[in-house]
Scaffold this active site. Structure first.
Site, PDB file in Angstrom:
ATOM      1  N   ARG A 119     -50.682   1.894  62.778  1.00 54.43           N
ATOM      2  CA  ARG A 119     -50.075   1.951  61.454  1.00 54.43           C
ATOM      3  C   ARG A 119     -49.537   0.566  61.102  1.00 54.43           C
ATOM      4  O   ARG A 119     -48.695   0.027  61.833  1.00 54.43           O
ATOM      5  CB  ARG A 119     -48.935   2.984  61.449  1.00 54.43           C
ATOM      6  N   HIS A 160     -43.882  -1.376  52.498  1.00 52.49           N
ATOM      7  CA  HIS A 160     -42.853  -1.354  53.541  1.00 52.49           C
ATOM      8  C   HIS A 160     -41.821  -2.437  53.211  1.00 52.49           C
ATOM      9  O   HIS A 160     -41.686  -3.436  53.918  1.00 52.49           O
ATOM     10  CB  HIS A 160     -43.488  -1.560  54.918  1.00 52.49           C
ATOM     11  N   GLU A 200     -42.729   6.853  63.037  1.00 49.30           N
ATOM     12  CA  GLU A 200     -41.955   5.848  63.782  1.00 49.30           C
ATOM     13  C   GLU A 200     -40.954   6.550  64.682  1.00 49.30           C
ATOM     14  O   GLU A 200     -40.294   7.502  64.256  1.00 49.30           O
ATOM     15  CB  GLU A 200     -41.139   4.932  62.856  1.00 49.30           C
ATOM     16  N   TRP A 206     -42.577   3.016  67.465  1.00 49.57           N
ATOM     17  CA  TRP A 206     -42.098   1.787  66.836  1.00 49.57           C
ATOM     18  C   TRP A 206     -41.546   0.900  67.936  1.00 49.57           C
ATOM     19  O   TRP A 206     -40.523   1.244  68.499  1.00 49.57           O
ATOM     20  CB  TRP A 206     -41.021   2.057  65.775  1.00 49.57           C
ATOM     21  N   GLU A 254     -39.930   4.826  54.124  1.00 49.73           N
ATOM     22  CA  GLU A 254     -38.483   5.023  54.082  1.00 49.73           C
ATOM     23  C   GLU A 254     -37.847   4.641  52.749  1.00 49.73           C
ATOM     24  O   GLU A 254     -37.036   3.698  52.690  1.00 49.73           O
ATOM     25  CB  GLU A 254     -37.805   4.250  55.211  1.00 49.73           C
ATOM     26  N   TYR A 257     -34.948   8.175  64.447  1.00 46.40           N
ATOM     27  CA  TYR A 257     -34.364   7.277  65.443  1.00 46.40           C
ATOM     28  C   TYR A 257     -33.176   7.820  66.215  1.00 46.40           C
ATOM     29  O   TYR A 257     -32.983   7.479  67.371  1.00 46.40           O
ATOM     30  CB  TYR A 257     -33.978   5.935  64.787  1.00 46.40           C
ATOM     31  N   ASN A 317     -40.001   9.217  60.091  1.00 45.86           N
ATOM     32  CA  ASN A 317     -39.474   8.163  60.957  1.00 45.86           C
ATOM     33  C   ASN A 317     -38.133   8.653  61.483  1.00 45.86           C
ATOM     34  O   ASN A 317     -37.238   8.975  60.699  1.00 45.86           O
ATOM     35  CB  ASN A 317     -39.261   6.856  60.188  1.00 45.86           C
TER      36      ASN A 317
HETATM   37  C1  GBH Z   1     -37.145   1.585  60.482  1.00 48.91           C
HETATM   38  O1  GBH Z   1     -35.981   1.852  59.784  1.00 48.91           O
HETATM   39  C2  GBH Z   1     -38.024   0.665  59.701  1.00 48.91           C
HETATM   40  O2  GBH Z   1     -39.076   1.363  59.063  1.00 48.91           O
HETATM   41  C3  GBH Z   1     -38.598  -0.471  60.521  1.00 48.91           C
HETATM   42  O3  GBH Z   1     -39.122  -1.449  59.669  1.00 48.91           O
HETATM   43  C4  GBH Z   1     -37.550  -1.013  61.447  1.00 48.91           C
HETATM   44  O4  GBH Z   1     -37.964  -2.153  62.138  1.00 48.91           O
HETATM   45  C5  GBH Z   1     -37.209   0.078  62.416  1.00 48.91           C
HETATM   46  O5  GBH Z   1     -36.831   1.241  61.769  1.00 48.91           O
HETATM   47  C6  GBH Z   1     -36.090  -0.291  63.385  1.00 48.91           C
HETATM   48  O6  GBH Z   1     -34.900  -0.533  62.696  1.00 48.91           O
HETATM   49  O7  GBH Z   1     -26.220   3.582  61.983  1.00 48.91           O
HETATM   50  O8  GBH Z   1     -26.165   5.651  63.215  1.00 48.91           O
HETATM   51  O9  GBH Z   1     -26.017   5.701  60.797  1.00 48.91           O
HETATM   52  C7  GBH Z   1     -34.954   2.503  60.489  1.00 48.91           C
HETATM   53  C8  GBH Z   1     -34.100   3.377  59.610  1.00 48.91           C
HETATM   54  C9  GBH Z   1     -31.944   4.029  59.023  1.00 48.91           C
HETATM   55  C10 GBH Z   1     -32.638   4.411  61.248  1.00 48.91           C
HETATM   56  C11 GBH Z   1     -30.518   4.049  59.416  1.00 48.91           C
HETATM   57  C12 GBH Z   1     -31.202   4.497  61.711  1.00 48.91           C
HETATM   58  C13 GBH Z   1     -28.920   4.418  60.937  1.00 48.91           C
HETATM   59  C14 GBH Z   1     -28.280   5.233  61.982  1.00 48.91           C
HETATM   60  N1  GBH Z   1     -32.768   3.538  60.098  1.00 48.91           N
HETATM   61  N2  GBH Z   1     -30.285   4.793  60.647  1.00 48.91           N
HETATM   62  S1  GBH Z   1     -26.508   5.029  61.987  1.00 48.91           S
END
Ligand code: GBH
Length: 461
Positions: free
Chosen positions: A75, A119, A368, A415, A165, A296, A294
């Site tokens: 991707r 993106h 991701e 990712w 996102e 995390y 996505n």
């Molecule tokens: C992605 O965004 C992006 O698509 C990518 O480009 C980037 O490199 C990758 O992730 C890594 O950062 O602080 O506990 O509230 C990530 C989106 C949004 C995930 C905010 C975590 C915050 C958690 N992020 N979220 S917190």
């Protein structure tokens, strides 16, 4: 052994601005990220992505790495201002050629390209001329750009993601100002998001009418969502967690799957939340062939107590906290990554089940998932990343459990392929399966890359 369906899509992801470099090569026009990263203080040590991984010159080597890993899919995103240096008008054929070469090389190596159209690296010219995402007319510019991509690449690309996102573009780009274009506002996030949804609807409409019948591909959107676990069993906290998820992912997914914004958002935001015209919603409703997710991390959610000062942190609260009346926190026992995001695999499983129930069991692809770990500038530390192996094993196990519970999860993208430019964090946060030495450009596989290749080869772990 936990096995996955042989058709399960195992991939890795990246994005144009984070890996390509060559920001002024072959006619590329500037994006808002070039401008943002040139403003002192906006990024870690004022780092930019002028060189990044130099993927623009090393793409053949990078495809060879993917092949070696056995990836079934890759991707990546297209840089809009490489294709249209001023966002619209004349096509930059050298930019088109770069992606043509990359796509052909991937296909030659049996790696399916999954292409994200946007993106975050919005053309600077359109930001200046039109106010970017705040202008409703921007939806037509997205459609114009997407149409060119379908026309030039769609004979070979059959997996499209319109937006990466949109929550981040809206909240972090127009609310908190931590990402380009760096605007700080309580109202603009809702306007930017609205126009992004309209842009998504128009891009999908063009694809479905003009290209999908002959190209036979699929198109969707990649939304980000972290899990929100109620802090206590109280009804108020359960509702707070639900509301937090609605303000996070349903903000974008409800219009697409259910035809309007969530009731909880309308109730709390009133006229601050824009309204869809009949024409808009006709294009937006049912506009995804799959659910791109996505994911995390996980946070605890509780109802903000009466009289409590709501801390005004957009990022830490998954949005504008006072709009939601949700206070977020972490369980101190949870292990943290270098981003200070908690590692909670069961949150991933719960989120997959929650989305499946709310949206009637769509096909889901995790587009991701991954983690940054400390001290990995040192390649000798990076290649012994057993904590990343544990991270992936935990989250992929949670995916397996979700599938057994009925979730139609069809693929997973790590990712990220290699360490890269982590936006405002510069090069300090390393998420890669492969280490990159940013002085020499040398790539070295980490233990996690080897573990992931074995998983792909065995179809499970
Ligand atoms: C992605 O965004 C992006 O698509 C990518 O480009 C980037 O490199 C990758 O992730 C890594 O950062 O602080 O506990 O509230 C990530 C989106 C949004 C995930 C905010 C975590 C915050 C958690 N992020 N979220 S917190």
């Amino acid at each position: 052994m936990k096995t996955f369906n042989p058709d399960f899509v195992w991939g890795a992801a990246s994005s144009a601005y984070q890996v390509e470099g060559a920001t002024t090569t072959d006619g590329r026009g500037p994006s808002i990220w070039d401008a943002f990263s040139s403003i002192p203080g906006k990024t870690y040590h004022n780092q930019n992505a002028d060189i990044a991984c130099d993927h623009y010159n090393r793409w053949q080597e990078d495809v060879a790495i993917m092949k070696e890993m056995g990836l079934k899919a890759y991707r990546f995103s297209i840089s809009w201002s490489r294709i249209f240096p001023t966002g619209r008008g004349e096509v930059n054929e050298k930019g088109v050629a770069f992606y043509n070469n990359l796509i052909d090389e991937l296909i030659k190596n049996d790696i399916t390209p999954w292409v994200t159209l946007f993106h975050w690296d919005f053309p600077l010219a359109l930001q200046m001329e039109m106010d970017g995402l705040l202008n409703p007319a921007i939806a037509d510019e997205f459609a114009n750009y997407a149409k060119l991509c379908f026309a030039r690449f769609g004979d070979r690309v059959t997996h499209w993601i319109t937006l990466n996102e949109p929550w981040c573009s809206a909240m972090l780009g127009h609310g908190m100002g931590s990402k380009a274009p760096g605007r700080v506002s309580k109202d603009e996030p809702y306007i930017a998001a609205h126009n992004l949804l309209r842009a998504h609807g128009k891009m999908v409409d063009i694809y479905r009418r003009e290209f999908q019948p002959t190209q036979k591909g699929m198109i969707g959107i990649a939304n980000n969502c972290d899990w929100r676990e109620p802090k206590t069993d109280s009804e108020l906290d359960k509702k707070a967690a639900e509301r937090a998820l609605e303000f996070f992912v349903s903000w974008f997914a409800d219009p697409i799957y259910l035809g309007d914004y969530p009731a909880s958002m309308r109730e709390r935001l009133g006229e601050r939340l824009p309204t869809f015209s009949d024409e808009d919603i006709a294009l937006i409703k049912n506009s995804s062939d799959f659910f791109g997710l996505n994911h995390y991390t996980t946070m605890l959610a509780e109802q903000t107590h009466e009289g409590e000062v709501v801390e005004d942190t957009i990022r830490g609260n998954g949005g504008i906290s006072e709009d939601q009346m949700v206070t977020l926190s972490k369980d101190p026992s949870w292990e943290q990554t270098d981003m200070e995001w908690s590692i909670v695999p069961w949150g991933c499983k719960k989120l997959l089940l929650w989305l499946s129930e709310r949206y009637n069991y769509p096909d889901i692809y995790i587009t991701e998932n991954g983690c940054a770990l400390p001290d990995e500038d040192d390649v000798n530390i990076a290649i012994n990343d057993s904590r990343r192996v544990d991270f992936y094993r935990g989250y992929i196990d949670a995916c397996h459990q979700a599938i057994e519970a009925g979730v139609k999860l069809k693929g997973y993208f790590a990712w990220t392929l290699m360490d890269n430019y982590e936006w405002e964090e510069g090069y300090t946060k390393r998420f890669g399966l492969n280490h990159v030495d940013f002085t020499t450009g040398k790539r070295t596989p980490k233990q996690s890359a080897i573990w992931y290749s074995t998983l792909i080869k065995d179809g499970g772990f």
